[in-house]
Write a protein that holds these residues in place. Structure first.
Motif, short mmCIF file in Angstrom:
data_model
loop_
_atom_site.label_atom_id
_atom_site.label_comp_id
_atom_site.label_asym_id
_atom_site.label_seq_id
_atom_site.Cartn_x
_atom_site.Cartn_y
_atom_site.Cartn_z
N GLY A 94 0.80 -1.23 0.00
CA GLY A 94 0.00 0.00 0.00
C GLY A 94 0.83 1.27 0.00
O GLY A 94 0.44 2.28 -0.61
N GLU A 95 1.99 1.22 0.68
CA GLU A 95 2.88 2.40 0.72
C GLU A 95 3.30 2.82 -0.69
O GLU A 95 3.45 4.00 -0.98
CB GLU A 95 4.15 2.06 1.52
N ASP A 96 3.50 1.82 -1.58
CA ASP A 96 3.93 2.12 -2.95
C ASP A 96 2.79 2.72 -3.77
O ASP A 96 3.01 3.57 -4.63
CB ASP A 96 4.46 0.85 -3.62
N PHE A 97 1.56 2.27 -3.48
CA PHE A 97 0.38 2.85 -4.14
C PHE A 97 0.24 4.31 -3.69
O PHE A 97 0.00 5.20 -4.51
CB PHE A 97 -0.88 2.05 -3.77
N ASP A 98 0.40 4.54 -2.37
CA ASP A 98 0.34 5.92 -1.84
C ASP A 98 1.40 6.80 -2.49
O ASP A 98 1.13 7.95 -2.84
CB ASP A 98 0.57 5.92 -0.31
N ALA A 99 2.61 6.24 -2.64
CA ALA A 99 3.74 7.01 -3.20
C ALA A 99 3.43 7.50 -4.61
O ALA A 99 3.81 8.61 -4.99
CB ALA A 99 5.01 6.16 -3.19
N LEU A 100 2.71 6.67 -5.39
CA LEU A 100 2.37 7.07 -6.76
C LEU A 100 1.36 8.22 -6.77
O LEU A 100 1.43 9.11 -7.61
CB LEU A 100 1.83 5.87 -7.54
N ILE A 101 0.43 8.19 -5.80
CA ILE A 101 -0.54 9.30 -5.69
C ILE A 101 0.21 10.57 -5.27
O ILE A 101 -0.03 11.66 -5.80
CB ILE A 101 -1.67 8.97 -4.67
N ILE A 102 1.15 10.42 -4.32
CA ILE A 102 1.94 11.58 -3.86
C ILE A 102 2.72 12.17 -5.04
O ILE A 102 2.72 13.39 -5.25
CB ILE A 102 2.90 11.17 -2.70
N ASP A 103 3.37 11.29 -5.83
CA ASP A 103 4.13 11.77 -7.01
C ASP A 103 3.23 12.57 -7.95
O ASP A 103 3.62 13.62 -8.47
CB ASP A 103 4.72 10.57 -7.79
N TRP A 104 2.03 12.04 -8.16
CA TRP A 104 1.06 12.68 -9.06
C TRP A 104 0.67 14.07 -8.53
O TRP A 104 0.61 15.04 -9.29
CB TRP A 104 -0.17 11.76 -9.18
N LEU A 105 0.43 14.16 -7.21
CA LEU A 105 0.07 15.44 -6.59
C LEU A 105 1.24 16.43 -6.63
O LEU A 105 1.06 17.60 -6.96
CB LEU A 105 -0.37 15.22 -5.13
N VAL A 106 2.44 15.93 -6.29
CA VAL A 106 3.64 16.78 -6.26
C VAL A 106 3.92 17.35 -7.65
O VAL A 106 4.22 18.53 -7.82
CB VAL A 106 4.86 15.98 -5.72
N GLN A 107 3.80 16.47 -8.66
CA GLN A 107 4.08 16.87 -10.04
C GLN A 107 3.12 17.96 -10.51
O GLN A 107 3.53 18.97 -11.07
CB GLN A 107 3.98 15.63 -10.95
N SER A 108 1.81 17.75 -10.25
CA SER A 108 0.83 18.73 -10.73
C SER A 108 0.99 20.06 -9.98
O SER A 108 0.81 21.14 -10.55
CB SER A 108 -0.60 18.20 -10.61
N PHE A 109 1.37 20.00 -8.68
CA PHE A 109 1.58 21.23 -7.90
C PHE A 109 2.81 21.97 -8.42
O PHE A 109 2.82 23.20 -8.50
CB PHE A 109 1.75 20.87 -6.41
N LYS A 110 3.83 21.19 -8.79
CA LYS A 110 5.07 21.80 -9.31
C LYS A 110 4.81 22.50 -10.64
O LYS A 110 5.33 23.59 -10.91
CB LYS A 110 6.14 20.73 -9.47
N GLU A 111 3.98 21.87 -11.47
CA GLU A 111 3.64 22.48 -12.77
C GLU A 111 2.88 23.80 -12.57
O GLU A 111 3.07 24.75 -13.31
CB GLU A 111 2.80 21.50 -13.60
N GLN A 112 2.04 23.84 -11.53
CA GLN A 112 1.24 25.04 -11.25
C GLN A 112 2.06 26.15 -10.61
O GLN A 112 1.96 27.31 -10.98
CB GLN A 112 0.10 24.68 -10.29
N HIS A 113 2.89 25.78 -9.59
CA HIS A 113 3.53 26.81 -8.76
C HIS A 113 5.06 26.79 -8.79
O HIS A 113 5.69 27.60 -8.11
CB HIS A 113 3.07 26.65 -7.30
N ASP A 114 5.64 25.80 -9.49
CA ASP A 114 7.10 25.65 -9.54
C ASP A 114 7.72 25.49 -8.14
O ASP A 114 8.76 26.04 -7.82
CB ASP A 114 7.74 26.85 -10.27
N ILE A 115 7.01 24.74 -7.28
CA ILE A 115 7.51 24.46 -5.92
C ILE A 115 7.43 22.94 -5.70
O ILE A 115 6.41 22.32 -6.00
CB ILE A 115 6.67 25.19 -4.84
N ASP A 116 8.54 22.36 -5.17
CA ASP A 116 8.56 20.92 -4.88
C ASP A 116 8.15 20.70 -3.42
O ASP A 116 8.89 21.04 -2.50
CB ASP A 116 9.97 20.37 -5.13
#
Length: 608
Positions: free
Chosen positions: A225-247
């Motif tokens: 489950g941790e790996d499934f969570d990590a993929l959702i986190i990556d997806w959220l981090v990526q879209s936030f970075k595209e919007q605000h250029d912040i990691d």
């Protein structure tokens, strides 16, 4: 007869069970929950928190809250899995003195078995509170694909927690025990176990009269489950970075909030088609402007993100069926274990592979602990007719000349077992051979772990290939490996008991056991004080409520005034005993408070 508890030490949650009057029962914790988060935290004041209370403060104390420690247990510092955890964890993972893994909380470094021991200790306390007696014996479960070092680390954790671990059993096997307990089944079943951090698949044959025989087992100790969570986190981090250029990964508190939100969204998407992730004030921009994260994630997006992980589990199932030389139609039932099996895509994939609907008759979060409790009861009570035949999850052998792995015991061999092979010298006039005992870890050709080594000396000088050496591997019911080598000509031999290492020395374990004992004494006395304090404070409040009425009634007589003054002194002494946290004083003052309360109630009752 000693009571034996069964503990499922999980990556995300842990669970404890007992067999009570022949019925396996899961023991709820104080909050009434059947499972407890496998989380440990240390507060700013240095107080240790375990379980729900640790989870509740994880966001505000991310750096000092440990979750998923099981993924690190028994691993070496230089392993790829540890490197992955170092990059993705909100808490600090550092190298230990024996190339092992340590976790830094506040000013202290803890070994992973020590952290797991804190969770096991909590499970023990839950059981003791429920049974109103002390508990010392336990059966603890581990993923079927754990290697010897990981199993030893879990044993050490049990020992540190003050438990006598009478057996370590595999999680899928425990689930099968709970599934078949008291039902007199005769069938071939598959147990698909996808938990928070690990994946196992086991094929078992349940025979008449309580015989449980494991045919084959395989898995991945870093897939869950941790790996499934990590993929959702990556997806959220990526879209936030595209919007605000912040990691967002650079901020530990933001990362912990993302973890919580990802896990919550994943769980919700098992019952709804889409869900919103809303994290206000997630981070501040360079211009001190508060930024918010708001995203809608659909079940389809989640399934697309995680399809590779699901297929990895299916591939392991396929390989296991081939190893067991079984066709899918021979499997009569498929049991789903672990929280991740609630995900509709996982259920679809399992049903698709085995060509049958999985069994819904077991509780995925509780079945493993129940099975451990059943095994525990069977080990101490001869009345339980049950035979459990497990297998070795990894192949064992020796490394020969030219770094060639020579297998002696194949994966999925039923234990206990013994195998012998004859080897010859690889050089002219060779007088000694070094025996390197190896365990094959995975499917890759170079995926080995050295378990131990020894040297057989005083061999006769002769051309290579003429001196024969007999090597024997033995595994007992507890999975302990003994290896011996014998010069066939002279009969001279040498042997080694392969003692797996959790990365801790005996002295370190002894010190950890002592500090865990001290913690338990402190905790128990603190709990006793809290109970006494609550009782005293309830009486104080009740007496103070009755005071005005009593004063009016008894103020006329000298005796009455003296009684009121005495009551005031008792209240003052009780409050000061509570303030000084003196348990004996609080107890003795509580008796005086109780007498005063009875007297006050008597006075008030007479005037009514």
């Amino acid at each position: 007869m000693d009571r034996v508890i069964g503990i499922d030490l999980g990556t995300t949650n842990s669970c404890v069970a007992i067999v009570d009057d022949g019925t396996p029962t899961v023991i709820p914790n104080r909050g009434g929950y059947k499972t407890t988060p496998s989380m440990v935290a240390v507060t700013e004041a240095g107080k240790r928190l375990v379980g729900h209370i640790a989870k509740r403060q994880a966001i505000t104390n991310a750096e000092n809250t440990v979750s998923a420690a099981k993924r690190l247990i028994g691993r070496k510092w230089n392993s790829s899995q540890v490197k992955n955890s170092v990059l993705t964890s909100s808490y600090q993972i550092v190298e230990g003195p024996h190339a092992d893994v340590r976790i830094k909380l506040r000013d202290n470094s803890y070994s992973v078995p020590e952290i797991s021991a804190m969770v096991l200790q909590e499970m023990r306390v839950i059981a003791e509170d429920f049974l109103s007696e002390s508990v010392s014996k336990a059966v603890i479960t581990v993923p079927a694909y754990f290697n010897d070092n990981q199993r030893q680390a879990v044993r050490d954790a049990g020992q540190i927690a003050g438990l006598d671990v009478i057996r370590i059993i595999n999680e899928p096997t425990a689930a099968a025990l709970a599934y078949g307990f008291g039902k007199n089944y005769e069938k071939l079943i598959a147990v698909y176990d996808l938990g928070g951090g690990t994946f196992d698949i086991s094929i078992l044959e349940i025979g008449a009269h309580g015989v449980f025989k494991v045919i084959a087992t395989a898995g991945d100790t870093f897939l869950g489950g941790e790996d499934f969570d990590a993929l959702i986190i990556d997806w959220l981090v990526q879209s936030f970075k595209e919007q605000h250029d912040i990691d967002l990964r650079q901020d530990r508190m933001a990362l912990q909030r993302l973890k919580d939100a990802a896990e919550k969204a994943k769980c919700e998407l098992s019952s709804v088609k889409e869900t919103e992730i809303n994290l206000p004030f997630i981070i501040s921009s360079g211009r001190n402007e508060a930024l918010h994260l708001q995203q809608t994630i659909s079940r389809q997006t989640l399934e697309t993100l995680c399809e590779d992980l699901v297929q990895r589990t299916v591939e392991i199932c396929r390989q296991t069926m081939l190893d067991a030389r079984l066709d899918k139609d021979e499997i009569e039932d498929v049991i789903l274990v672990g929280g991740m099996t609630r995900m509709p895509r996982v259920q679809e994939a399992v049903a698709g592979f085995f060509q049958r609907e999985p069994c819904k008759g077991v509780h995925p979060d509780e079945v493993v602990a129940l099975g451990a409790a059943i095994q525990g009861a069977a080990l101490v009570d001869d009345a339980h007719e049950m035979i459990l035949l497990d297998v070795t999850p990894h192949s064992l052998g020796i490394m020969t000349f030219g770094s060639v792995f020579e297998e002696l015991i194949a994966q999925n061999t039923t234990v206990p077992t013994a195998q012998t092979k004859i080897f010859t010298t690889s050089r002219d006039n060779q007088t000694a051979v070094k025996i390197l005992v190896m365990q094959k870890e995975g499917q890759q050709a170079d995926d080995f772990e050295l378990l131990g080594e020894f040297i057989l000396t005083n061999l006769r000088r002769a051309p290579k290939g003429q001196v024969e050496i007999e090597v024997t591997f033995e595994i007992n019911a507890d999975g302990i490996v003994n290896v011996s080598a014998k010069d066939m000509e002279t009969g001279q031999g040498q042997s080694i008991q392969v003692t797996a290492s959790s990365g801790l020395t005996k002295d370190e374990i002894s010190n950890m056991i002592e500090s865990a004992k001290e913690y338990m004494v402190e905790r128990r006395s603190s709990e006793e004080f809290e109970a006494a304090r609550q009782e005293a404070e309830t009486l104080i409040a009740e007496i103070e409520r009755l005071f005005p009425q009593v004063e009016v009634v008894v103020a006329a007589s000298d005796f009455g005034r003296e009684a009121v003054n005495k009551a005031r002194r008792i209240l003052k002494d009780a409050k000061s005993a509570i303030e000084s946290r003196d348990l004996n004083q609080v107890k003795s003052q509580t008796e005086a408070l109780a007498r005063t309360h009875r007297m006050f109630k008597g006075v008030v009752t007479k005037t009514q």
